[in-house]
Scaffold this motif. Structure first.
Motif, PDB file in Angstrom:
ATOM      1  N   ASN A 128       0.803  -1.213   0.077  1.00 17.00           N
ATOM      2  CA  ASN A 128       0.030  -0.071   0.079  1.00 17.00           C
ATOM      3  C   ASN A 128       0.948   1.265  -0.084  1.00 17.00           C
ATOM      4  OD1 ASN A 128      -3.184   0.802   1.812  1.00 17.00           O
ATOM      5  ND2 ASN A 128      -2.279   1.876   0.054  1.00 17.00           N
ATOM      6  N   ALA A 129       1.866   1.039   0.537  1.00 17.00           N
ATOM      7  CA  ALA A 129       2.715   2.325   0.934  1.00 17.00           C
ATOM      8  C   ALA A 129       3.525   2.705  -0.537  1.00 17.00           C
ATOM      9  CB  ALA A 129       3.833   2.207   1.723  1.00 17.00           C
ATOM     10  N   HIS A 130       3.810   1.849  -1.542  1.00 18.85           N
ATOM     11  CA  HIS A 130       4.338   1.826  -2.561  1.00 18.85           C
ATOM     12  C   HIS A 130       3.611   1.961  -3.889  1.00 18.85           C
ATOM     13  CE1 HIS A 130       7.455   0.592   0.145  1.00 18.85           C
ATOM     14  NE2 HIS A 130       8.326   1.498  -0.446  1.00 18.85           N
ATOM     15  N   VAL A 131       2.170   1.771  -3.679  1.00 19.88           N
ATOM     16  CA  VAL A 131       1.296   1.738  -4.702  1.00 19.88           C
ATOM     17  C   VAL A 131       1.177   3.051  -5.321  1.00 19.88           C
ATOM     18  CG1 VAL A 131      -0.898   2.433  -3.321  1.00 19.88           C
ATOM     19  CG2 VAL A 131      -0.938   0.895  -5.516  1.00 19.88           C
ATOM     20  N   HIS A 132       1.093   3.115  -6.597  1.00 17.48           N
ATOM     21  CA  HIS A 132       0.934   4.426  -7.379  1.00 17.48           C
ATOM     22  C   HIS A 132      -0.528   4.577  -8.057  1.00 17.48           C
ATOM     23  CE1 HIS A 132       5.085   5.861  -7.072  1.00 17.48           C
ATOM     24  NE2 HIS A 132       5.312   4.718  -7.281  1.00 17.48           N
ATOM     25  N   PHE A 133      -1.045   6.014  -8.027  1.00 14.98           N
ATOM     26  CA  PHE A 133      -2.403   6.043  -8.397  1.00 14.98           C
ATOM     27  C   PHE A 133      -2.329   6.304  -9.892  1.00 14.98           C
ATOM     28  CE2 PHE A 133      -4.516   5.924  -4.367  1.00 14.98           C
ATOM     29  CZ  PHE A 133      -3.664   6.522  -3.318  1.00 14.98           C
ATOM     30  N   PRO A 134      -3.506   6.464 -10.489  1.00 16.33           N
ATOM     31  CA  PRO A 134      -3.509   6.928 -11.982  1.00 16.33           C
ATOM     32  C   PRO A 134      -3.027   8.251 -12.190  1.00 16.33           C
ATOM     33  CG  PRO A 134      -5.854   5.612 -11.133  1.00 16.33           C
ATOM     34  CD  PRO A 134      -4.777   5.963 -10.021  1.00 16.33           C
ATOM     35  N   ALA A 135      -2.810   8.586 -13.389  1.00  5.84           N
ATOM     36  CA  ALA A 135      -2.074   9.860 -13.583  1.00  5.84           C
ATOM     37  C   ALA A 135      -2.944  11.030 -13.289  1.00  5.84           C
ATOM     38  CB  ALA A 135      -1.590   9.956 -15.123  1.00  5.84           C
ATOM     39  N   PHE A 136      -4.344  10.947 -13.570  1.00  8.66           N
ATOM     40  CA  PHE A 136      -5.112  12.076 -13.287  1.00  8.66           C
ATOM     41  C   PHE A 136      -5.233  12.336 -11.667  1.00  8.66           C
ATOM     42  CE2 PHE A 136      -7.928   8.392 -12.913  1.00  8.66           C
ATOM     43  CZ  PHE A 136      -8.806   8.615 -11.892  1.00  8.66           C
ATOM     44  N   LEU A 137      -4.608  11.260 -10.680  1.00  5.95           N
ATOM     45  CA  LEU A 137      -4.861  11.610  -9.564  1.00  5.95           C
ATOM     46  C   LEU A 137      -3.070  11.680  -8.973  1.00  5.95           C
ATOM     47  CD1 LEU A 137      -7.193   8.969  -8.343  1.00  5.95           C
ATOM     48  CD2 LEU A 137      -7.544  11.198  -8.124  1.00  5.95           C
ATOM     49  N   HIS A 138      -2.368  12.091  -9.845  1.00 11.21           N
ATOM     50  CA  HIS A 138      -1.066  12.420  -9.572  1.00 11.21           C
ATOM     51  C   HIS A 138      -0.848  13.443  -8.633  1.00 11.21           C
ATOM     52  CE1 HIS A 138       3.440  12.767  -9.316  1.00 11.21           C
ATOM     53  NE2 HIS A 138       3.210  13.999  -9.896  1.00 11.21           N
ATOM     54  N   TRP A 140      -3.032  14.711  -6.412  1.00 10.00           N
ATOM     55  CA  TRP A 140      -3.631  14.167  -4.631  1.00 10.00           C
ATOM     56  C   TRP A 140      -2.602  13.118  -4.110  1.00 10.00           C
ATOM     57  CZ3 TRP A 140      -4.946   9.569  -2.607  1.00 10.00           C
ATOM     58  CH2 TRP A 140      -5.761   9.508  -1.496  1.00 10.00           C
ATOM     59  N   GLU A 141      -1.976  12.151  -4.959  1.00 14.07           N
ATOM     60  CA  GLU A 141      -0.917  11.283  -4.645  1.00 14.07           C
ATOM     61  C   GLU A 141       0.446  12.155  -3.937  1.00 14.07           C
ATOM     62  OE1 GLU A 141       2.213   7.672  -5.796  1.00 14.07           O
ATOM     63  OE2 GLU A 141       0.624   8.306  -7.051  1.00 14.07           O
ATOM     64  N   VAL A 142       0.373  13.195  -4.455  1.00 17.79           N
ATOM     65  CA  VAL A 142       1.746  14.014  -3.745  1.00 17.79           C
ATOM     66  C   VAL A 142       1.589  14.464  -2.491  1.00 17.79           C
ATOM     67  CG1 VAL A 142       3.252  15.891  -4.381  1.00 17.79           C
ATOM     68  CG2 VAL A 142       2.736  14.235  -6.223  1.00 17.79           C
ATOM     69  N   LYS A 143       0.316  15.172  -2.647  1.00 18.79           N
ATOM     70  CA  LYS A 143      -0.200  15.764  -1.266  1.00 18.79           C
ATOM     71  C   LYS A 143      -0.549  14.703  -0.199  1.00 18.79           C
ATOM     72  CE  LYS A 143      -2.452  19.567  -3.569  1.00 18.79           C
ATOM     73  NZ  LYS A 143      -3.827  20.222  -3.682  1.00 18.79           N
ATOM     74  N   ALA A 144      -0.989  13.479  -0.503  1.00 16.28           N
ATOM     75  CA  ALA A 144      -1.130  12.469   0.654  1.00 16.28           C
ATOM     76  C   ALA A 144       0.255  11.811   0.816  1.00 16.28           C
ATOM     77  CB  ALA A 144      -1.564  11.125  -0.318  1.00 16.28           C
ATOM     78  N   ARG A 145       1.181  11.806   0.106  1.00  9.02           N
ATOM     79  CA  ARG A 145       2.506  11.456   0.591  1.00  9.02           C
ATOM     80  C   ARG A 145       3.124  12.466   1.582  1.00  9.02           C
ATOM     81  NH1 ARG A 145       4.072   6.632  -1.596  1.00  9.02           N
ATOM     82  NH2 ARG A 145       3.036   6.031  -3.339  1.00  9.02           N
ATOM     83  N   GLU A 146       2.826  13.853   1.308  1.00  9.96           N
ATOM     84  CA  GLU A 146       3.361  14.827   2.087  1.00  9.96           C
ATOM     85  C   GLU A 146       2.649  14.876   3.432  1.00  9.96           C
ATOM     86  OE1 GLU A 146       2.573  18.399  -0.111  1.00  9.96           O
ATOM     87  OE2 GLU A 146       4.247  18.163  -1.527  1.00  9.96           O
ATOM     88  N   LEU A 147       1.558  14.498   3.424  1.00  6.74           N
ATOM     89  CA  LEU A 147       0.846  14.359   4.750  1.00  6.74           C
ATOM     90  C   LEU A 147       1.269  13.258   5.405  1.00  6.74           C
ATOM     91  CD1 LEU A 147      -2.892  15.083   3.767  1.00  6.74           C
ATOM     92  CD2 LEU A 147      -1.409  16.597   4.918  1.00  6.74           C
ATOM     93  N   GLU A 148       1.369  12.093   4.746  1.00  2.00           N
ATOM     94  CA  GLU A 148       1.920  10.705   5.552  1.00  2.00           C
ATOM     95  C   GLU A 148       3.324  11.197   6.102  1.00  2.00           C
ATOM     96  OE1 GLU A 148       0.818   7.881   5.817  1.00  2.00           O
ATOM     97  OE2 GLU A 148      -1.070   8.304   4.859  1.00  2.00           O
ATOM     98  N   GLU A 149       4.299  11.680   5.311  1.00  2.98           N
ATOM     99  CA  GLU A 149       5.560  12.085   5.987  1.00  2.98           C
ATOM    100  C   GLU A 149       5.374  13.142   7.141  1.00  2.98           C
ATOM    101  OE1 GLU A 149       7.733  13.709   2.681  1.00  2.98           O
ATOM    102  OE2 GLU A 149       7.947  12.077   1.414  1.00  2.98           O
TER     103      GLU A 149
END
Length: 348
Positions: A128-138, A140-149
């Motif tokens: 789950n930590a290394h899964v990547h979302f589709p391009a149109f959610l890129h 959102w994924e960047v923001k999610a990883r920032e929040l996780e960090e």
């Protein structure tokens, strides 16, 4: 006792009412947090938000964060669940544990199940930590990883135990309080109403999804969702909220204890609560097989007919989970089926 909320109210209406109660108890909890924070640490309402966002930069950041988390979980989620149960007219024990008492070994088995599942869960965490979302959610994924960090930085700070008293406080706030408040809310009320609405399995799976999503850690959504499923089925099978509470407590407490042991240098093995590295696949496979077997055993024995000795009346669960009152009760007996449906029976 007749409640303010009809037992025949639609489950969606009950959930809407629960949401209203959550907003109310959340507001009251925040007020209580502000008062306690001001009295104990001299930090006012306007400063609390900044401290919670970056507690490591404030002298009393650790204490304020623990106080806020404990009171918010217990007051908002636990409070909303208990008020909701009280409004229905049930006693709290009857609402959350229609089947009681339960054998003590069920609690122990639930705790063992959680510990045994950790190797398998490490694989889900890694994926789950290394899964990547589709391009149109890129984005959102960047923001999610920032929040996780950012969340990981706060977690490392809060789980740095410089004294035994801090360890005990963390055990209370991170293990005991969530096990009680979140199980009362998500399994005791949310799952109960969802099961009535969409059926047993649909209700459990939907409640697990809500349980995982509300933690706002989307890169850990899948493992927490699986945990929610385990807790949900333990509650559905046992009919007693103490069983998932024991499992939930073990999930959090085991990591806290391991951290404390490592920080005291009693063990040479390093442990990082935020690690996403999977354990070797043979360990994960053995973990999955053992947990599947234990779940099968628990399902078999938990759903077997049991005599429930209540303070005022006797209940027996059929193999289908239906609570049946004995004729010895002199007054109207209110019981619950495994779907949480109110069954009232007059004893002549």
């Amino acid at each position: 006792m007749k409640g303010f909320v009809s037992s025949r109210l639609h489950p969606l209406a009950n959930l809407a009412l629960l949401l209203v109660l959550l907003v109310a108890t959340f507001s009251l909890s925040m007020l209580l947090i502000a008062v306690c924070s001001n009295l104990l640490f001299g930090v006012g309402l306007l400063e609390i938000g900044n401290v919670q966002q970056s507690p490591q930069y404030y002298p009393n950041g650790w204490g304020i964060s623990m106080l806020s988390q404990g009171l918010l979980l217990l007051g908002a989620f636990g409070g909303a669940a208990m008020v909701m149960a009280s409004l229905t007219g049930f006693k709290l024990a009857d609402y959350f544990a229609p089947r009681r008492p339960v054998p003590f070994w069920w609690l122990l088995a639930a705790m063992v199940l959680i510990i045994a599942s950790l190797p398998f869960m490490s694989g889900l965490i890694d994926w789950n930590a290394h899964v990547h979302f589709p391009a149109f959610l890129h984005d959102w994924e960047v923001k999610a990883r920032e929040l996780e960090e950012k969340a990981q930085v706060i977690t490392r700070f809060l789980t740095r135990f410089t004294s035994f008293s801090r360890f005990l406080v963390a055990l209370l706030v991170i293990a005991v309080v969530p096990a009680v408040s979140e199980e009362l809310f998500f399994r005791g009320v949310v799952q109960r109403n969802l099961v009535q609405w969409v059926g047993r399995h649909g209700g459990i799976w939907l409640a697990a999804a809500i349980f995982s999503a509300i933690h706002f850690q989307f890169l850990g959504f899948v493992p927490r969702f699986v945990l929610g499923l385990v807790l949900g089925y333990l509650y559905e099978w046992s009919g007693n909220i103490l069983v998932p509470m024991a499992a939930h407590f073990t999930q959090n407490a085991f990591q806290i204890v391991l951290l404390y042991i490592q920080q005291r240098q009693w063990s040479a093995t390093a442990f990082d609560p935020d690690s996403t590295q999977a354990l070797p696949w043979p360990m994960m496979l053995l973990s999955l097989i053992f947990c599947a077997a234990l779940l099968w055993v628990l399902r078999r024995y938990m759903q077997a007919p049991q005599a429930d000795e209540l303070p005022t009346e006797m209940h027996t669960l059929s193999s289908g989970g239906i609570a049946v009152a004995s004729p010895e009760t002199p007054t109207a007996a209110r019981t619950l089926s495994h779907h949480g449906v109110d069954i009232t029976r007059e004893n002549k």
